[in-house]
Design an enzyme around this catalytic site. Structure first.
Site, PDB file in Angstrom:
ATOM      1  N   LYS A  63      31.788  36.551 -31.106  1.00 31.40           N
ATOM      2  CA  LYS A  63      30.587  35.717 -31.229  1.00 31.40           C
ATOM      3  C   LYS A  63      30.521  35.186 -32.652  1.00 31.40           C
ATOM      4  O   LYS A  63      31.079  35.793 -33.569  1.00 31.40           O
ATOM      5  CB  LYS A  63      29.334  36.553 -30.932  1.00 31.40           C
ATOM      6  CG  LYS A  63      28.103  35.733 -30.615  1.00 31.40           C
ATOM      7  CD  LYS A  63      28.067  35.260 -29.183  1.00 31.40           C
ATOM      8  CE  LYS A  63      26.934  34.277 -28.952  1.00 31.40           C
ATOM      9  NZ  LYS A  63      26.758  33.963 -27.530  1.00 31.40           N
ATOM     10  N   ASP A  66      26.093  28.000 -27.661  1.00 31.15           N
ATOM     11  CA  ASP A  66      25.029  29.004 -27.496  1.00 31.15           C
ATOM     12  C   ASP A  66      23.750  28.319 -27.993  1.00 31.15           C
ATOM     13  O   ASP A  66      23.725  27.087 -28.084  1.00 31.15           O
ATOM     14  CB  ASP A  66      25.344  30.284 -28.305  1.00 31.15           C
ATOM     15  CG  ASP A  66      24.404  31.442 -27.959  1.00 31.15           C
ATOM     16  OD1 ASP A  66      24.536  32.003 -26.868  1.00 31.15           O
ATOM     17  OD2 ASP A  66      23.510  31.771 -28.763  1.00 31.15           O
TER      18      ASP A  66
HETATM   19  P1  NDP Z   1      19.374  26.275 -26.064  1.00 27.27           P
HETATM   20  O1  NDP Z   1      19.445  26.095 -27.533  1.00 27.27           O
HETATM   21  O2  NDP Z   1      19.840  25.203 -25.168  1.00 27.27           O
HETATM   22  O3  NDP Z   1      17.871  26.642 -25.636  1.00 27.27           O
HETATM   23  C1  NDP Z   1      17.219  27.753 -26.155  1.00 27.27           C
HETATM   24  C2  NDP Z   1      15.810  27.771 -25.604  1.00 27.27           C
HETATM   25  O4  NDP Z   1      15.189  28.988 -25.980  1.00 27.27           O
HETATM   26  C3  NDP Z   1      14.953  26.658 -26.171  1.00 27.27           C
HETATM   27  O5  NDP Z   1      13.968  26.324 -25.253  1.00 27.27           O
HETATM   28  C4  NDP Z   1      14.354  27.324 -27.404  1.00 27.27           C
HETATM   29  O6  NDP Z   1      13.139  26.752 -27.841  1.00 27.27           O
HETATM   30  C5  NDP Z   1      14.120  28.724 -26.893  1.00 27.27           C
HETATM   31  N1  NDP Z   1      14.184  29.677 -28.020  1.00 27.27           N
HETATM   32  C6  NDP Z   1      15.218  29.855 -28.873  1.00 27.27           C
HETATM   33  N2  NDP Z   1      14.904  30.756 -29.803  1.00 27.27           N
HETATM   34  C7  NDP Z   1      13.662  31.147 -29.519  1.00 27.27           C
HETATM   35  C8  NDP Z   1      12.787  32.069 -30.135  1.00 27.27           C
HETATM   36  N3  NDP Z   1      13.142  32.753 -31.224  1.00 27.27           N
HETATM   37  N4  NDP Z   1      11.574  32.244 -29.561  1.00 27.27           N
HETATM   38  C9  NDP Z   1      11.213  31.552 -28.458  1.00 27.27           C
HETATM   39  N5  NDP Z   1      12.005  30.648 -27.852  1.00 27.27           N
HETATM   40  C10 NDP Z   1      13.195  30.455 -28.385  1.00 27.27           C
HETATM   41  O7  NDP Z   1      20.168  27.640 -25.777  1.00 27.27           O
HETATM   42  P2  NDP Z   1      20.758  28.188 -24.403  1.00 27.27           P
HETATM   43  O8  NDP Z   1      19.901  27.773 -23.272  1.00 27.27           O
HETATM   44  O9  NDP Z   1      22.197  27.888 -24.381  1.00 27.27           O
HETATM   45  O10 NDP Z   1      20.632  29.778 -24.627  1.00 27.27           O
HETATM   46  C11 NDP Z   1      19.484  30.531 -24.228  1.00 27.27           C
HETATM   47  C12 NDP Z   1      19.864  31.987 -24.114  1.00 27.27           C
HETATM   48  O11 NDP Z   1      20.909  32.137 -23.142  1.00 27.27           O
HETATM   49  C13 NDP Z   1      20.404  32.650 -25.387  1.00 27.27           C
HETATM   50  O12 NDP Z   1      20.023  34.002 -25.419  1.00 27.27           O
HETATM   51  C14 NDP Z   1      21.914  32.549 -25.203  1.00 27.27           C
HETATM   52  O13 NDP Z   1      22.614  33.510 -25.976  1.00 27.27           O
HETATM   53  C15 NDP Z   1      22.012  32.825 -23.724  1.00 27.27           C
HETATM   54  N6  NDP Z   1      23.252  32.386 -23.087  1.00 27.27           N
HETATM   55  C16 NDP Z   1      23.659  31.088 -23.126  1.00 27.27           C
HETATM   56  C17 NDP Z   1      24.825  30.695 -22.494  1.00 27.27           C
HETATM   57  C18 NDP Z   1      25.241  29.269 -22.406  1.00 27.27           C
HETATM   58  O14 NDP Z   1      26.201  28.984 -21.690  1.00 27.27           O
HETATM   59  N7  NDP Z   1      24.567  28.329 -23.080  1.00 27.27           N
HETATM   60  C19 NDP Z   1      25.713  31.688 -21.858  1.00 27.27           C
HETATM   61  C20 NDP Z   1      25.154  33.019 -21.790  1.00 27.27           C
HETATM   62  C21 NDP Z   1      23.996  33.335 -22.429  1.00 27.27           C
HETATM   63  P3  NDP Z   1      13.150  25.809 -29.150  1.00 27.27           P
HETATM   64  O15 NDP Z   1      13.776  24.535 -28.716  1.00 27.27           O
HETATM   65  O16 NDP Z   1      11.718  25.703 -29.503  1.00 27.27           O
HETATM   66  O17 NDP Z   1      13.945  26.537 -30.204  1.00 27.27           O
END
Ligand code: NDP
Length: 450
Positions: A129, A169
């Site tokens: 990671k 991510d």
């Molecule tokens: P994105 O950046 O596309 O979206 C993240 C979302 O979560 C946004 O809506 C963001 O809001 C919100 N968010 C992020 N940080 C916080 C926080 N500290 N508190 C509240 N809301 C928060 O990321 P992904 O959708 O790709 O990833 C989301 C999760 O899924 C993560 O945990 C990631 O590790 C996991 N994941 C992702 C994969 C992938 O293929 N993308 C694969 C496996 C796991 P805002 O815009 O306001 O920051």
């Protein structure tokens, strides 16, 4: 004593001493070690070979300076990370997170989880990671590009199509992957599958964008079918986040007959009793890079509430946390249980606190842990690697059907492992054990270098 087993207690104590203050990393290690208690009893060979002592220590950790120049000509400095945790079953594989909260503890917890998740997919990928404390929010495209180029200038020395293959991510989407790929190619003069999540025009895979969210729903559907003889049909679903995972989980949950009534971002959440209009969400989040609050200005009957935590007070049958770590705590779990939630599956990595997980399990709520439930993203990344090696592109249907099979297998392998080790129905323990055993076996075969 936190563990019944003295050996595991010793391993954990050492991890605590070596990694002081790294609370997310220690939380992730503790959860896995707890699940391994019955394995340690049954498999003295694993203990003797020091497999668990070795698996909690990354093979390599790289921390580097990322200097870049902002639009005002001012020099900015961020910190870059790549943790290459375990390569026993394949090249290191895992995403790059760009978020101000990124630190060694966060990257190490994610890298550690990734070892077991990648193993569960059944594909030949090790765990890693990376990322940076850079915040893409509010930056111009040019600033994001300069940051990505500087980040890759150092990272390119440590990765490669057969060594370490990063992906997206939080904060790293198609735009960032494109800038990083361009820089890798410029520096190395190689067109190779060194990153996944690439655009379709330069080696990306169809269905990679959708994979984590879709995979989460395939896993959840299988869990509902096998453990409750039920489905998404007619269920009310609450999903946190509104990024890549949340958007495609919403799409698939809706296709499978569920009604998604809430989504959030880091500022607050929307509630739409008629079911979320995903086209509006995609326009706001994917095209305009705006805030979820805007949804209420475009859809009648929807409301917005400031603050993220309140989303778990909405009554639902299925909850899918898809934002970030530790976003769902014990108090929120109590409310969900009181409101009759039947299943929780994690789209984000470690979104439920240990307290919340314990409460769900004690209340008989079906609980699908991240390393199983969200493995569809990395599995499809591995399929992208295969396509890159073959220099072929598979159809959307081909990739989607492989993804679905992988998620169904992950559920059954976890379920069966939990049963075999005397913890039937505990999918957390099952995922940890099934993921661990394959990596442990490879480590045993490969010996230790003296
Ligand atoms: P994105 O950046 O596309 O979206 C993240 C979302 O979560 C946004 O809506 C963001 O809001 C919100 N968010 C992020 N940080 C916080 C926080 N500290 N508190 C509240 N809301 C928060 O990321 P992904 O959708 O790709 O990833 C989301 C999760 O899924 C993560 O945990 C990631 O590790 C996991 N994941 C992702 C994969 C992938 O293929 N993308 C694969 C496996 C796991 P805002 O815009 O306001 O920051």
């Amino acid at each position: 004593m936190e563990f019944k087993n003295e050996y595991l207690q010793g391993v954990y104590d050492k991890v605590c001493q070596r990694n002081p203050g790294e609370k997310e990393f220690l939380q992730a290690v503790k959860e896995v070690l707890e699940s391994l208690e019955p394995v340690v009893e049954k498999r003295p060979d694993i203990v003797e070979a020091g497999v668990i002592d070795r698996i909690v220590e990354p093979e390599r950790q790289i921390i580097f300076r990322v200097p870049w120049v902002d639009d005002n000509g001012k020099v900015q400095v961020n910190r870059g990370f790549r943790v290459q945790f375990n390569s026993a079953i394949g090249p290191y594989k895992g995403g790059l997170r760009l978020h101000p909260s990124v630190c060694a503890s966060v990257i190490k917890f994610l890298g550690f989880e990734q070892i077991f998740k990648n193993s569960l997919t059944g594909l030949p990928i090790g765990g890693g990671k990376g990322g940076s404390d850079f915040d893409p929010k509010g930056k111009s495209d040019a600033e994001v590009m300069r940051f990505c180029q500087s980040f890759m200038t150092e990272l390119c020395k440590h990765i490669g199509a057969d060594t370490d293959v990063p992906a997206g991510d939080i904060g790293t989407g198609a735009r960032e992957i494109g800038f990083m790929y361009g820089q890798y190619k410029r520096l190395r003069n190689e067109f190779t599958g060194v990153l996944t999540g690439k655009g379709l025009s330069y080696g990306g895979s169809l269905a990679r964008t959708e994979a984590t969210g879709y995979g989460l729903c395939y896993y959840t559907a299988e869990m509902l079918k096998c453990m409750k003889n039920d489905s998404f049909q007619g269920k009310t679903v609450v999903i946190s986040g509104s990024g890549n995972v949340a958007i495609y989980a919403t799409q698939k949950a809706t296709e499978l007959g569920g009604k998604v009534v809430a989504l959030s971002d880091s500022n607050g959440y929307i509630y739409d009793p008629n079911g979320v209009d995903l086209a509006v969400v995609k326009q706001i989040k994917e095209v305009e890079r705006g805030r979820i609050k805007e949804y209420c200005n475009r859809v009648q009957g929807a409301t917005y509430t400031e603050g993220c935590k309140g989303i778990w007070t909405i009554k639902c049958d299925i909850a899918l946390p898809c934002a970030t770590q530790n976003e769902l705590d014990g108090e929120s779990a109590d409310i969900l249980i009181k409101n009759g939630v039947m299943a929780v599956a994690e789209g984000a990595n470690m979104p439920s606190t240990p307290d919340a997980v314990e409460k769900f399990q004690a209340a008989g709520v079906l609980f699908g842990p991240a390393k199983a439930a969200n493995a569809g993203g990395v599995a499809t990344s591995a399929l992208e690697m295969s396509q890159n090696s073959e220099r072929l592109s598979w159809t959307f249907e081909e990739v989607d059907s492989k993804l679905k099979n992988i998620m169904i297998n992950i559920f059954h392998n976890s379920y069966d492992a939990a049963k075999e080790y005397g913890m039937e129905g505990n999918l957390v323990a099952g995922a940890n054990i099934a993921g661990f055993l394959k990596v442990a076996d490879a480590m045993l075969w490969q010996g230790i270098s003296y």
